[in-house]
Write a protein that holds these residues in place. Structure first.
Motif, PDB file in Angstrom:
ATOM      1  N   ALA B  88       0.819  -1.206   0.000  1.00  0.00           N
ATOM      2  CA  ALA B  88       0.000   0.000   0.000  1.00  0.00           C
ATOM      3  C   ALA B  88       0.860   1.266   0.000  1.00  0.00           C
ATOM      4  N   ASP B  89       1.606   1.433   1.063  1.00  0.00           N
ATOM      5  CA  ASP B  89       2.318   2.680   1.288  1.00  0.00           C
ATOM      6  C   ASP B  89       3.740   2.571   0.775  1.00  0.00           C
ATOM      7  N   MET B  90       3.951   2.965  -0.473  1.00  0.00           N
ATOM      8  CA  MET B  90       5.281   2.714  -1.005  1.00  0.00           C
ATOM      9  C   MET B  90       5.904   3.913  -1.696  1.00  0.00           C
ATOM     10  N   LEU B  91       7.235   3.883  -1.717  1.00  0.00           N
ATOM     11  CA  LEU B  91       8.021   4.878  -2.425  1.00  0.00           C
ATOM     12  C   LEU B  91       8.376   4.300  -3.786  1.00  0.00           C
ATOM     13  N   SER B  92       8.371   5.133  -4.805  1.00  0.00           N
ATOM     14  CA  SER B  92       8.631   4.639  -6.148  1.00  0.00           C
ATOM     15  C   SER B  92       9.471   5.640  -6.931  1.00  0.00           C
ATOM     16  N   SER B  93      10.339   5.139  -7.797  1.00  0.00           N
ATOM     17  CA  SER B  93      11.143   6.012  -8.647  1.00  0.00           C
ATOM     18  C   SER B  93      11.286   5.346 -10.021  1.00  0.00           C
ATOM     19  N   THR B  94      11.334   6.157 -11.061  1.00  0.00           N
ATOM     20  CA  THR B  94      11.427   5.618 -12.422  1.00  0.00           C
ATOM     21  C   THR B  94      12.886   5.487 -12.844  1.00  0.00           C
ATOM     22  N   VAL B  95      13.212   4.345 -13.439  1.00  0.00           N
ATOM     23  CA  VAL B  95      14.578   4.060 -13.864  1.00  0.00           C
ATOM     24  C   VAL B  95      14.563   3.711 -15.350  1.00  0.00           C
ATOM     25  N   PHE B  96      15.499   4.271 -16.118  1.00  0.00           N
ATOM     26  CA  PHE B  96      15.605   3.884 -17.517  1.00  0.00           C
ATOM     27  C   PHE B  96      16.743   2.887 -17.683  1.00  0.00           C
ATOM     28  N   SER B  97      16.413   1.725 -18.222  1.00  0.00           N
ATOM     29  CA  SER B  97      17.438   0.718 -18.460  1.00  0.00           C
ATOM     30  C   SER B  97      17.977   0.853 -19.885  1.00  0.00           C
ATOM     31  N   PHE B  98      19.273   1.193 -19.994  1.00  0.00           N
ATOM     32  CA  PHE B  98      19.909   1.292 -21.310  1.00  0.00           C
ATOM     33  C   PHE B  98      19.994  -0.074 -21.973  1.00  0.00           C
ATOM     34  N   THR B  99      20.348  -1.091 -21.170  1.00  0.00           N
ATOM     35  CA  THR B  99      20.507  -2.445 -21.714  1.00  0.00           C
ATOM     36  C   THR B  99      19.216  -2.914 -22.365  1.00  0.00           C
ATOM     37  N   LYS B 100      18.093  -2.674 -21.651  1.00  0.00           N
ATOM     38  CA  LYS B 100      16.816  -3.188 -22.154  1.00  0.00           C
ATOM     39  C   LYS B 100      16.026  -2.129 -22.913  1.00  0.00           C
ATOM     40  N   GLN B 101      16.541  -0.911 -22.945  1.00  0.00           N
ATOM     41  CA  GLN B 101      15.901   0.207 -23.643  1.00  0.00           C
ATOM     42  C   GLN B 101      14.430   0.385 -23.247  1.00  0.00           C
ATOM     43  N   ARG B 102      14.190   0.319 -21.934  1.00  0.00           N
ATOM     44  CA  ARG B 102      12.839   0.624 -21.467  1.00  0.00           C
ATOM     45  C   ARG B 102      12.869   1.094 -20.009  1.00  0.00           C
ATOM     46  N   GLU B 103      11.781   1.718 -19.605  1.00  0.00           N
ATOM     47  CA  GLU B 103      11.679   2.207 -18.234  1.00  0.00           C
ATOM     48  C   GLU B 103      11.149   1.120 -17.304  1.00  0.00           C
ATOM     49  N   TYR B 104      11.593   1.138 -16.067  1.00  0.00           N
ATOM     50  CA  TYR B 104      10.952   0.320 -15.043  1.00  0.00           C
ATOM     51  C   TYR B 104      10.916   1.152 -13.768  1.00  0.00           C
ATOM     52  N   HIS B 105      10.301   0.595 -12.727  1.00  0.00           N
ATOM     53  CA  HIS B 105      10.223   1.315 -11.466  1.00  0.00           C
ATOM     54  C   HIS B 105      10.987   0.567 -10.390  1.00  0.00           C
ATOM     55  N   VAL B 106      11.551   1.296  -9.447  1.00  0.00           N
ATOM     56  CA  VAL B 106      12.053   0.652  -8.240  1.00  0.00           C
ATOM     57  C   VAL B 106      11.152   1.111  -7.095  1.00  0.00           C
ATOM     58  N   CYS B 107      10.647   0.135  -6.349  1.00  0.00           N
ATOM     59  CA  CYS B 107       9.668   0.421  -5.297  1.00  0.00           C
ATOM     60  C   CYS B 107      10.122  -0.177  -3.975  1.00  0.00           C
ATOM     61  N   ILE B 108      10.006   0.603  -2.921  1.00  0.00           N
ATOM     62  CA  ILE B 108      10.263   0.114  -1.559  1.00  0.00           C
ATOM     63  C   ILE B 108       9.141   0.621  -0.670  1.00  0.00           C
ATOM     64  N   SER B 109       8.623  -0.278   0.166  1.00  0.00           N
ATOM     65  CA  SER B 109       7.589   0.115   1.120  1.00  0.00           C
ATOM     66  C   SER B 109       8.138   1.148   2.106  1.00  0.00           C
ATOM     67  N   LYS B 110       7.323   2.139   2.434  1.00  0.00           N
ATOM     68  CA  LYS B 110       7.726   3.163   3.414  1.00  0.00           C
ATOM     69  C   LYS B 110       8.087   2.564   4.768  1.00  0.00           C
ATOM     70  N   GLU B 111       7.507   1.390   5.050  1.00  0.00           N
ATOM     71  CA  GLU B 111       7.801   0.719   6.321  1.00  0.00           C
ATOM     72  C   GLU B 111       9.277   0.332   6.438  1.00  0.00           C
TER      73      GLU B 111
END
Lengths: 189, 189
Positions: B88-111
């Motif tokens: 539910a309560d999470m932190l998220s940031s967008t990452v661009f992967s050069f190797t895969k040429q696409r964006e993904y997210h890294v997510c960690i729960s605030k807890e």
């Protein structure tokens, strides 16, 4: 395994639809010492079985698998859920995830799963057993011997064990959940 | 780290486009004993730094991170690349992967990432540094202190280190690749 059962009752959270969240110590935040204890207990249970490779599936199976591999001095292979661009010669099997209601693949390079391998499969959860069936298929394709499976938590009411034992494969789970009805965790003692 | 450098020269494979494949011992099949040695070397390099949490990103960072967490008796958190349905309560940031040429997210729960945390980030590769930037962003959002980063392999010619050091964060890599031109692995001695 009492330490694990106590920890699930203390820190596990239950959600509608038979979901047990253990992300405080198993599949988001990890308790490395508990992982070591889990590895030791799986080693004890498979003490009389010849194993020369530990297989798991990314991502939550990697921690218990690497601990087992370290203690037993055995290589660990984690099946990938997507075919990597640089993996040419690979084995692949389709898995349906009930939790996520979609298909994915489990892939292992032919180099790392061969007829010489006596494989123990390790994973965090046994639910419907679909990932386990995918691994059974990969081992069959590779001609590898699957000598057993070890799970941290089994959701017994989702019957994954049936297909494993029907194939003549030994199945060990360190905590067996009999029910998550009404969001109450009932663990077999 | 000599053992690691020798292993990369022995078992690493080089592909067009600056790709180094180390899936025989780091990111598909894992050598648990090498992972323990990697963890020990990172611990040695950060011996005088106060750390109370190890952070990594699924999946290939989990093995070195859990070994460090085990040896230091610290919790490990792996950032997820997809937002789980039960988080539910999470932190998220967008990452661009050069190797895969696409964006993904890294997510960690605030807890599991808080202002009390003194975080060491551990991962298998430092390339363009985009995953590292994602983790820097998550730590900033959480108010956690990022005390350093440790990588098994750095592809120095992709300059990921620049952004890390420009932010005043210490960066340690156990094997530094200066070039993969003409599919030849040149490691800094």
């Amino acid at each position: 395994m009492k330490t694990l059962i106590d920890r699930i009752l203390k820190d596990g959270k239950c959600y509608e639809g038979g979901i047990l969240k253990v992300d405080k110590f198993i599949n988001h935040q990890l308790d490395p010492n508990l992982m070591k204890q889990i590895a030791v207990e799986l080693i004890r249970r498979y003490a009389s079985t010849e194993i020369n490779k530990i297989i798991t599936v990314e991502a939550s199976g990697i921690a218990p698998a690497i601990m087992m591999g370290f203690l037993l001095d055995l290589p660990v292979v984690f099946a990938k859920k997507k075919k990597p661009s640089t993996m040419a010669d690979m084995l692949s099997s389709t898995v349906f995830s009930f939790t996520k209601q979609r298909e994915y693949h489990v892939c292992i390079s032919k180099e790392y799963l061969t007829p010489e391998d006596k494989v123990l499969f390790v994973d965090d959860f046994l639910a419907y057993g679909n990932a386990a069936k995918g691994i059974m298929d990969l081992c069959k394709q590779a001609g590898a011997e699957l000598v057993g499976m070890g799970f941290i938590i089994e959701k017994a009411f989702q019957n994954g064990r049936e297909a494993i034992e029907a194939a003549g494969i030994r199945c060990e789970s360190l905590a067996i959940i009999d029910s998550l009805d009404n969001c109450e965790i009932k663990i077999r003692q």
